[in-house]
Design a protein around this motif. Structure first.
Motif, PDB file in Angstrom:
ATOM      1  N   SER A 194       0.845  -1.187   0.000  1.00 35.97           N
ATOM      2  CA  SER A 194       0.000   0.000   0.000  1.00 35.97           C
ATOM      3  C   SER A 194       0.879   1.234   0.000  1.00 35.97           C
ATOM      4  N   LEU A 195       0.250   2.374  -0.267  1.00 41.99           N
ATOM      5  CA  LEU A 195       0.996   3.632  -0.191  1.00 41.99           C
ATOM      6  C   LEU A 195       1.610   3.775   1.191  1.00 41.99           C
ATOM      7  N   GLY A 196       2.868   4.203   1.221  1.00 43.45           N
ATOM      8  CA  GLY A 196       3.570   4.383   2.482  1.00 43.45           C
ATOM      9  C   GLY A 196       4.352   3.178   2.937  1.00 43.45           C
ATOM     10  N   ASP A 197       4.154   2.031   2.296  1.00 42.08           N
ATOM     11  CA  ASP A 197       4.917   0.836   2.657  1.00 42.08           C
ATOM     12  C   ASP A 197       6.349   0.948   2.155  1.00 42.08           C
ATOM     13  N   ASP A 198       7.248   0.284   2.866  1.00 41.85           N
ATOM     14  CA  ASP A 198       8.652   0.242   2.480  1.00 41.85           C
ATOM     15  C   ASP A 198       8.864  -0.945   1.547  1.00 41.85           C
ATOM     16  N   LEU A 199       9.148  -0.656   0.271  1.00 39.56           N
ATOM     17  CA  LEU A 199       9.361  -1.720  -0.702  1.00 39.56           C
ATOM     18  C   LEU A 199      10.557  -2.590  -0.314  1.00 39.56           C
ATOM     19  N   GLY A 200      11.522  -2.002   0.370  1.00 37.62           N
ATOM     20  CA  GLY A 200      12.687  -2.773   0.809  1.00 37.62           C
ATOM     21  C   GLY A 200      12.313  -3.901   1.743  1.00 37.62           C
ATOM     22  N   LEU A 210       5.031   2.290 -10.516  1.00 41.96           N
ATOM     23  CA  LEU A 210       5.506   2.561  -9.159  1.00 41.96           C
ATOM     24  C   LEU A 210       6.336   3.840  -9.102  1.00 41.96           C
ATOM     25  N   LYS A 211       6.122   4.636  -8.050  1.00 39.71           N
ATOM     26  CA  LYS A 211       6.980   5.766  -7.746  1.00 39.71           C
ATOM     27  C   LYS A 211       7.478   5.603  -6.312  1.00 39.71           C
ATOM     28  N   ILE A 212       8.761   5.894  -6.121  1.00 39.86           N
ATOM     29  CA  ILE A 212       9.422   5.582  -4.851  1.00 39.86           C
ATOM     30  C   ILE A 212      10.099   6.825  -4.282  1.00 39.86           C
ATOM     31  N   ALA A 213       9.979   6.994  -2.972  1.00 37.02           N
ATOM     32  CA  ALA A 213      10.733   8.019  -2.244  1.00 37.02           C
ATOM     33  C   ALA A 213      11.894   7.338  -1.520  1.00 37.02           C
ATOM     34  N   ILE A 214      13.125   7.710  -1.892  1.00 41.68           N
ATOM     35  CA  ILE A 214      14.313   7.150  -1.249  1.00 41.68           C
ATOM     36  C   ILE A 214      14.603   7.975  -0.005  1.00 41.68           C
ATOM     37  N   PHE A 254      12.688   2.654   0.912  1.00 37.38           N
ATOM     38  CA  PHE A 254      12.167   2.878  -0.435  1.00 37.38           C
ATOM     39  C   PHE A 254      10.635   2.916  -0.314  1.00 37.38           C
ATOM     40  N   ILE A 255      10.114   4.092  -0.004  1.00 38.78           N
ATOM     41  CA  ILE A 255       8.708   4.241   0.353  1.00 38.78           C
ATOM     42  C   ILE A 255       7.854   4.413  -0.907  1.00 38.78           C
ATOM     43  N   ILE A 256       6.773   3.613  -0.993  1.00 40.34           N
ATOM     44  CA  ILE A 256       5.854   3.699  -2.131  1.00 40.34           C
ATOM     45  C   ILE A 256       4.999   4.957  -1.981  1.00 40.34           C
ATOM     46  N   ILE A 257       5.120   5.871  -2.953  1.00 42.90           N
ATOM     47  CA  ILE A 257       4.357   7.126  -2.882  1.00 42.90           C
ATOM     48  C   ILE A 257       3.285   7.210  -3.963  1.00 42.90           C
ATOM     49  N   GLU A 258       3.341   6.295  -4.948  1.00 39.74           N
ATOM     50  CA  GLU A 258       2.285   6.268  -5.967  1.00 39.74           C
ATOM     51  C   GLU A 258       2.296   4.928  -6.664  1.00 39.74           C
TER      52      GLU A 258
END
Length: 642
Positions: free
Chosen positions: A520-526, A564-568, A638-642
């Motif tokens: 979900s949005l806000g989850d850490d893909l790592g 996917l868009k990611i915030a590092i 690596f936070i899912i932002i979109e």
């Protein structure tokens, strides 16, 4: 074998000498990107490997993924890489590698690796059994040496195969040319297309006086594998998709195989040739066989619903000429490989050939005994000398004199495929059996799991049973031999689990651990990809090799899921000043983003920011923190932002 090439314009035959056009194993992709379903398996790790990253972890993940997927040829290659990179493996990898080697025919190396398994875990029950039975083909050997076989003298330098009983004669297929007006020549190997021949059977099983079977049946394309009704007035046979001088193709331009029916008219000639209603221009049906009463047909096909390259199906034949919907014989018989050339003896034993069940090499002949509920009390390799390291198929037997025939492309024959005589000296051994129940549960919730696939294999990796769990999470295996088994349990969304089970224990539980998670949005893909810590040298921000390997997994996941868009987000521990830590974390975040950009991820899909020591996982301001706690704070997200 020779006729694997003999394909008219062109269908990949399910003749024993033939492969089907469809491979029957299409890897299921992610059904819906918006679900963000991730699994650190083949789709991710294959892309990582293609980027040039190599590590024991990568080899192990790829090998296991292919192993549990049933692609033992690929798994053997990756287990070999794993084996060569680390000689001190966990014992289970020796076991899996040995069986993968056996599947691709490297028996000598398989024995060597299995010996290493025994040495690495001598108290394992499998090791105890293997140590006392160095020949892991022991079960097949127990069924061997029950036949006398000899090469048929009437074989030619061409291909001869596919015999069927016809009254007191034999009908078989051959590429021999016996007429002035020869049949069309296949341009691939300059041999004639196959035609049906009929010959008398001598007392010793040899044939005499072979002649062409019927000018109305034989066409300018392939005919093979006939089956005749008990009264001898109805003939079923395999032919290319060709009737009334018209040849049909599928959407790819291939001419498939179909089963046709012909009837004997008052002039004692075959006519009224029609195709069976379950045929299709889009897939192949071949090798019909009838039961003793002639009201059931068994055949091989790659039609929708097939488990592997080709499966064996069953249909009912009704007096009015109609047939039932084809029924797949299921996983007791069919595998992800080829099952083909069924034959039903008059005492109700199904003989068929398979390269998916454990054998001696290529296609092997197996026997299966029907129970009253259309399941099977046993499925066994009938052993040598019927089976060899090559393709062995089209077994038929007369239960009155125990004489019969089979076909093979083994060394020592006359042509490509040859017909052999057989004499059965003794039947298969009887089996002592028991009943056993396996219950499958979720490791975390302890809830039962329905529709999990449970496969029971003996300790020589030969599958004994295969079934799905019920709504109560249980599966009952009836009448299985009293021994230990390796139970393999698979369920989508869970990691496959293997466990040694004992048939003497009436009920056993196997737990599965979730492998695929919904993001979900806000989850850490790592965390979803189970990344190891992204490590940097002290006061450095360049991407090290081990860190690059972990980040490459994120790159691969973003490649699989292009929206996917990611915030590092990079973090430090609280050693040093807050200002220096903020600067260092910002450099590490930007360095990580630059690395991902260099691997093809577009800039509009990434943001990067350093947070210094401001968001610790473990609060260390007023407490002493050991190295483990400090490491938890030194992290990349690596936070899912979109």
């Amino acid at each position: 074998m020779i006729l694997i090439k003999k394909i008219t314009t062109v269908v990949l035959f399910i003749f024993a000498n033939v492969l089907l056009a469809q491979d029957g194993k299409v890897e299921k992709g992610h059904e819906n990107f918006e679900n963000y379903s991730f699994s650190p398996a083949i789709d991710i790790y294959k892309r990582v490997a293609e980027q040039g990253y190599q590590s024991p972890e990568l080899y192990q993940r790829m090998a296991d993924s292919y192993y549990f997927k049933g692609d033992l040829n690929e798994s053997a290659a990756w287990y070999e890489k794993l084996y060569n990179s680390n000689k001190n493996l966990a014992s289970e990898y020796y076991f899996r590698y040995a069986h993968a080697l056996k599947a691709i025919g490297n028996i000598t190396e398989a024995r060597k690796i299995m010996d290493e398994f025994v040495r690495s875990k001598p108290t394992d029950n499998r090791s105890v059994i293997l140590a006392s039975n160095q020949n892991y083909l022991n079960k097949i050997e127990k069924n061997s040496n029950r036949y006398n076989v000899s090469l048929l003298k009437q074989n030619t330098l061409k291909s001869d195969y596919g015999a069927a009983f016809y009254k007191d004669k034999i009908v078989f297929a051959s590429t021999r040319n016996t007429g002035v007006l020869s049949k069309n020549i296949h341009k691939w190997d300059n041999e004639s297309f196959t035609e049906l021949y009929v010959a008398s059977i001598e007392k010793d099983g040899q044939l005499s006086n072979p002649t062409k079977f019927s000018k109305t049946i034989n066409s300018k394309f392939h005919e093979a594998t006939p089956a005749l009704s008990p009264d001898g007035k109805t003939l079923y046979f395999t032919r290319n998709n060709y009737i009334d001088k018209k040849r049909k193709k599928d959407n790819e331009g291939l001419t498939r195989l179909k089963i046709y029916r012909a009837t004997l008219n008052s002039a004692n000639e075959w006519g009224n040739i029609i195709e069976m209603p379950f045929n299709s221009d889009a897939y192949s049906c071949a090798h019909p066989a009838l039961n003793r009463t002639g009201d059931k047909m068994y055949f091989a096909s790659d039609m929708p619903g097939t488990i592997g390259a080709s499966d064996i199906f069953e249909v009912d034949l009704f007096l009015d000429g109609t047939v039932s919907t084809p029924k797949n014989l299921g996983r007791e018989i069919n595998t992800e490989g080829r099952e083909t050339f069924p034959y039903i003896s008059e005492d109700g034993v199904l003989y068929f050939s398979s390269d998916g069940l454990p054998g001696l090499g290529g296609l092997d002949v197996f026997a299966a005994k029907f129970k009253n509920d259309s399941t099977f009390s046993f499925v066994e390799n009938i052993g040598s000398p019927i089976n060899s390291s090559m393709d062995d198929f089209n077994y038929i037997i007369n239960i009155n004199n125990r004489l019969g025939h089979f076909s093979s492309n083994r060394l020592g024959g006359k042509g490509g495929d040859d017909i052999y005589t057989l004499e059965e000296l003794s039947p298969l051994n009887s089996i002592n059996t028991t009943n056993n129940v396996i219950i499958v549960k979720d490791l975390d919730t302890k809830e039962v799991i329905a529709n999990a696939v449970v496969s029971l294999k003996d300790l020589e990796n030969i599958e004994v049973k295969n079934s799905n769990t019920s709504a109560k999470g249980s599966v009952a295996f009836d009448k299985i031999p009293l021994q230990q088994y390796l139970a393999k349990v698979k369920k989508e969304g869970y990691a496959t689990n293997e466990k040694i089970v004992n048939a003497f224990a009436k009920e056993q539980i196997i737990f599965l651990e979730k492998e695929i998670y919904e993001a979900s949005l806000g989850d850490d893909l790592g965390k979803i990809l189970k990344l190891s810590p992204i490590l940097f040298d002290t006061n450095k921000w360049n991407i090290r090799g081990d860190a690059g390997f972990e980040i490459a997994k994120v790159v691969a996941a973003m490649t699989v899921h292009p929206k996917l868009k990611i915030a590092i987000r990079s973090h430090t521990d609280n050693r040093g000043t807050a200002q220096s830590n903020m600067i260092l974390s910002e450099k590490r975040a930007q360095s990580t983003m630059a690395f991902m950009l260099s691997k093809g991820i577009s800039a509009d899909r990434l943001t990067a920011k350093g947070y210094g020591e401001s968001e610790p996982v473990v609060a260390c301001e007023d407490l002493y923190c050991n190295d483990e706690a400090l490491q938890k704070n030194r992290r990349s997200e690596f936070i899912i932002i979109e």
